[in-house]
Design a protein around this motif. Structure first.
Motif, PDB file in Angstrom:
ATOM      1  N   ASP A  90      -6.486 -47.883 -14.519  1.00 50.00           N
ATOM      2  CA  ASP A  90      -5.523 -47.424 -13.532  1.00 50.00           C
ATOM      3  C   ASP A  90      -4.686 -46.237 -13.988  1.00 50.00           C
ATOM      4  OD1 ASP A  90      -5.363 -49.991 -11.524  1.00 50.00           O
ATOM      5  OD2 ASP A  90      -5.838 -50.470 -13.613  1.00 50.00           O
ATOM      6  N   ASP A  91      -4.266 -45.503 -12.998  1.00 49.84           N
ATOM      7  CA  ASP A  91      -3.380 -44.375 -13.222  1.00 49.84           C
ATOM      8  C   ASP A  91      -1.914 -44.845 -13.244  1.00 49.84           C
ATOM      9  OD1 ASP A  91      -3.013 -41.654 -13.618  1.00 49.84           O
ATOM     10  OD2 ASP A  91      -2.521 -41.334 -11.508  1.00 49.84           O
ATOM     11  N   ILE A  95       4.809 -50.471 -16.721  1.00 47.82           N
ATOM     12  CA  ILE A  95       5.759 -51.262 -15.932  1.00 47.82           C
ATOM     13  C   ILE A  95       5.253 -51.470 -14.507  1.00 47.82           C
ATOM     14  CG2 ILE A  95       7.238 -49.251 -15.365  1.00 47.82           C
ATOM     15  CD1 ILE A  95       8.515 -52.821 -15.962  1.00 47.82           C
ATOM     16  N   GLU A  96       4.613 -50.442 -13.935  1.00 46.06           N
ATOM     17  CA  GLU A  96       4.072 -50.609 -12.580  1.00 46.06           C
ATOM     18  C   GLU A  96       3.013 -51.714 -12.543  1.00 46.06           C
ATOM     19  OE1 GLU A  96       4.704 -46.055 -10.843  1.00 46.06           O
ATOM     20  OE2 GLU A  96       2.832 -46.580 -11.876  1.00 46.06           O
ATOM     21  N   LEU A  97       2.141 -51.694 -13.547  1.00 48.23           N
ATOM     22  CA  LEU A  97       1.091 -52.718 -13.590  1.00 48.23           C
ATOM     23  C   LEU A  97       1.693 -54.104 -13.762  1.00 48.23           C
ATOM     24  CD1 LEU A  97      -2.270 -52.934 -14.070  1.00 48.23           C
ATOM     25  CD2 LEU A  97      -1.321 -53.988 -16.101  1.00 48.23           C
ATOM     26  N   LEU A  98       2.694 -54.219 -14.647  1.00 42.69           N
ATOM     27  CA  LEU A  98       3.284 -55.530 -14.908  1.00 42.69           C
ATOM     28  C   LEU A  98       4.071 -56.035 -13.697  1.00 42.69           C
ATOM     29  CD1 LEU A  98       4.334 -55.051 -18.631  1.00 42.69           C
ATOM     30  CD2 LEU A  98       2.473 -56.471 -17.753  1.00 42.69           C
ATOM     31  N   GLU A  99       4.735 -55.129 -13.008  1.00 48.67           N
ATOM     32  CA  GLU A  99       5.462 -55.555 -11.806  1.00 48.67           C
ATOM     33  C   GLU A  99       4.486 -55.967 -10.702  1.00 48.67           C
ATOM     34  OE1 GLU A  99       8.346 -52.484 -11.019  1.00 48.67           O
ATOM     35  OE2 GLU A  99       9.785 -53.412 -12.397  1.00 48.67           O
ATOM     36  N   TYR A 100       3.347 -55.285 -10.679  1.00 48.98           N
ATOM     37  CA  TYR A 100       2.295 -55.672  -9.732  1.00 48.98           C
ATOM     38  C   TYR A 100       1.790 -57.083 -10.068  1.00 48.98           C
ATOM     39  CZ  TYR A 100      -2.171 -55.717  -7.293  1.00 48.98           C
ATOM     40  OH  TYR A 100      -3.231 -56.076  -6.509  1.00 48.98           O
ATOM     41  N   MET A 120       6.770 -57.243 -28.151  1.00 50.37           N
ATOM     42  CA  MET A 120       5.436 -56.743 -28.488  1.00 50.37           C
ATOM     43  C   MET A 120       5.438 -55.225 -28.750  1.00 50.37           C
ATOM     44  SD  MET A 120       3.539 -59.406 -28.612  1.00 50.37           S
ATOM     45  CE  MET A 120       1.920 -58.646 -28.780  1.00 50.37           C
ATOM     46  N   GLU A 121       6.609 -54.631 -28.742  1.00 48.76           N
ATOM     47  CA  GLU A 121       6.739 -53.186 -28.975  1.00 48.76           C
ATOM     48  C   GLU A 121       5.819 -52.389 -28.056  1.00 48.76           C
ATOM     49  OE1 GLU A 121       6.263 -52.504 -33.143  1.00 48.76           O
ATOM     50  OE2 GLU A 121       7.904 -53.855 -33.639  1.00 48.76           O
ATOM     51  N   LEU A 122       5.989 -52.658 -26.782  1.00 44.90           N
ATOM     52  CA  LEU A 122       5.164 -52.002 -25.778  1.00 44.90           C
ATOM     53  C   LEU A 122       6.028 -51.057 -24.951  1.00 44.90           C
ATOM     54  CD1 LEU A 122       2.447 -51.865 -24.214  1.00 44.90           C
ATOM     55  CD2 LEU A 122       3.240 -53.826 -22.884  1.00 44.90           C
ATOM     56  N   ASP A 123       5.611 -49.802 -24.874  1.00 45.23           N
ATOM     57  CA  ASP A 123       6.363 -48.794 -24.131  1.00 45.23           C
ATOM     58  C   ASP A 123       6.013 -48.894 -22.648  1.00 45.23           C
ATOM     59  OD1 ASP A 123       7.543 -46.592 -23.032  1.00 45.23           O
ATOM     60  OD2 ASP A 123       6.812 -45.171 -24.540  1.00 45.23           O
ATOM     61  N   LEU A 124       6.998 -49.320 -21.859  1.00 48.79           N
ATOM     62  CA  LEU A 124       6.741 -49.616 -20.438  1.00 48.79           C
ATOM     63  C   LEU A 124       6.497 -48.356 -19.601  1.00 48.79           C
ATOM     64  CD1 LEU A 124       9.392 -52.425 -19.922  1.00 48.79           C
ATOM     65  CD2 LEU A 124       6.912 -52.698 -19.864  1.00 48.79           C
ATOM     66  N   LYS A 125       6.911 -47.226 -20.135  1.00 48.86           N
ATOM     67  CA  LYS A 125       6.829 -46.001 -19.323  1.00 48.86           C
ATOM     68  C   LYS A 125       5.491 -45.274 -19.471  1.00 48.86           C
ATOM     69  CE  LYS A 125      11.514 -44.769 -20.440  1.00 48.86           C
ATOM     70  NZ  LYS A 125      11.495 -45.591 -21.580  1.00 48.86           N
ATOM     71  N   ARG A 126       4.696 -45.696 -20.432  1.00 44.95           N
ATOM     72  CA  ARG A 126       3.425 -45.003 -20.671  1.00 44.95           C
ATOM     73  C   ARG A 126       2.418 -45.263 -19.565  1.00 44.95           C
ATOM     74  NH1 ARG A 126       2.219 -44.537 -26.264  1.00 44.95           N
ATOM     75  NH2 ARG A 126       0.170 -43.768 -25.652  1.00 44.95           N
ATOM     76  N   LYS A 127       1.491 -44.307 -19.416  1.00 42.44           N
ATOM     77  CA  LYS A 127       0.377 -44.508 -18.478  1.00 42.44           C
ATOM     78  C   LYS A 127      -0.667 -45.415 -19.126  1.00 42.44           C
ATOM     79  CE  LYS A 127       0.833 -41.759 -14.873  1.00 42.44           C
ATOM     80  NZ  LYS A 127       0.465 -40.788 -13.968  1.00 42.44           N
ATOM     81  N   ILE A 128      -1.134 -46.391 -18.358  1.00 47.77           N
ATOM     82  CA  ILE A 128      -2.103 -47.350 -18.892  1.00 47.77           C
ATOM     83  C   ILE A 128      -3.341 -46.654 -19.469  1.00 47.77           C
ATOM     84  CG2 ILE A 128      -3.693 -49.209 -18.284  1.00 47.77           C
ATOM     85  CD1 ILE A 128      -1.111 -50.356 -17.821  1.00 47.77           C
ATOM     86  N   ASN A 129      -3.882 -45.720 -18.704  1.00 44.03           N
ATOM     87  CA  ASN A 129      -5.157 -45.141 -19.163  1.00 44.03           C
ATOM     88  C   ASN A 129      -5.012 -44.217 -20.368  1.00 44.03           C
ATOM     89  OD1 ASN A 129      -4.031 -43.011 -17.831  1.00 44.03           O
ATOM     90  ND2 ASN A 129      -5.460 -43.053 -16.089  1.00 44.03           N
ATOM     91  N   GLU A 130      -3.770 -44.026 -20.827  1.00 44.43           N
ATOM     92  CA  GLU A 130      -3.575 -43.236 -22.046  1.00 44.43           C
ATOM     93  C   GLU A 130      -3.364 -44.126 -23.272  1.00 44.43           C
ATOM     94  OE1 GLU A 130      -0.229 -40.882 -20.924  1.00 44.43           O
ATOM     95  OE2 GLU A 130      -1.434 -39.589 -19.619  1.00 44.43           O
TER      96      GLU A 130
END
Ligand code: ADP
Ligand code: MG
Length: 294
Positions: A90-91, A95-100, A120-130
């Motif tokens: 996904d593009d 955060i968008e994916l998790l809210e979905y 988990m030290e996960l950056d919520l603002k990053r694009k998934i496909n990157e």
């Protein structure tokens, strides 16, 4: 609700003629962290996918919370699942994916997502496909945990996570488990199972070969013998059932034995012994007992 969170009876899945799993019987009770361990191709993912009805079983029975998920999918809302392969093309941002994902459940999950992503030290603002494979795995972990499922099914969840991250992940799992989450943890890595699980099921070529607590596996059934004789003895002396990993170096024989130690002592009572050690084998040595030198 049933105390058995997972139950299979002779669960069997063939892919055409190809064996996936065969006559697999196991039970996982509420509150357990159950390790499901076996090498690649042994049938771990097949078991999980069949239990979740992502694929159809060939025969046998499989239940989650007492329900056959191929008939009743309602129990799946109480399940979190981290697949072994995570494919997100996904593009969207994380955060968008998790809210979905969260939108499928009632309630507000904003704080929970923040907490899990921080842990988990996960950056919520990053694009998934990157994201790297490891970071995609983290997304899958947070997505599986966000609704605090009663049962968490993890299919080799730590591949792609560095050791420090793995440690944080184990701590998170322990924390969730203390709050009541049942965890089914599939892995081919012995050490991690040893660290986190109460009980393990060992799968080999589609079949369960042992189900035991880690403690029992290590302390009760198996002993490692190292025996030094005063002179060379018949190399077939320990060629008996339940002896494995036998190594002979000159007058010293070492091996793993599963069973009553008196059987070994009676084999050696005619010999003069210079030195003998009976110790706890490592988990690796125990596994050698099942897998041999594959
Ligand atoms: P594990 O997850 O322990 O590595 P799997 O459940 O993926 O094992 O595989 C068990 C067996 O089933 C292997 O022999 C594998 O080749 C086979 N298998 C898995 N998925 C398929 C499939 N889609 N089609 C055919 N065979 C499969
Ligand atoms: Mg797999």
């Amino acid at each position: 609700m049933s105390k058995k969170v997972i139950e299979t009876k002779n669960l069997t899945k063939f892919y055409g003629k190809h064996r996936g799993i065969e006559d697999l019987t196991l039970e996982v009770s509420k509150g357990e962290i159950f390790g499901f361990i076996g090498p690649n191709g042994s049938g771990k993912s097949t078991t999980i996918r069949t239990l979740l009805s992502l694929i159809h079983k060939t025969s046998g029975e499989g239940y989650l919370f007492g329900k056959d998920t191929s008939i009743d999918k309602s129990v799946l809302k109480n399940v979190g699942y981290v697949p072994s392969e995570v494919f997100y093309y996904d593009d969207m941002t994380v955060i968008e994916l998790l809210e979905y994902s969260a939108s499928f459940y009632s309630g507000n999950y904003k704080k929970r997502i923040q907490y899990l992503a921080e842990t988990m030290e996960l950056d919520l603002k990053r694009k998934i496909n990157e994201l790297s494979f490891g970071n995609k795995k983290k997304v899958a972990i947070v997505a599986a945990l966000l609704h605090s499922p009663k049962l968490l099914i993890l299919d080799e969840p730590t591949t792609g996570l560095d050791p420090l991250m793995q440690k944080k992940f184990y701590n998170l799992l322990k924390e969730e488990n203390e709050k009541g989450m049942t965890i089914f943890f599939s892995s081919h890595v012995l050490q991690e199972v040893q660290k986190i699980c109460d009980r393990v099921g060992i799968i080999k070529e589609g079949k369960i070969v042992e189900i035991s607590s880690i403690k029992t596996l290590k302390e009760e059934k198996y002993k490692k013998f190292i025996i030094e004789f005063s002179k060379k003895v018949n190399k077939n002396l320990f060629a008996i059932e339940n002896v494995s990993d036998l190594k002979i170096e000159d007058k010293t024989h070492s091996f793993i034995y599963k069973g009553d130690v008196n059987n070994i002592l009676s084999l050696i009572k005619e010999q003069t012994i210079l030195d003998i050690t009976i110790e706890e084998p490592s988990l690796e040595e125990i596994f050698m007992h099942y897998y041999g030198n594959e």
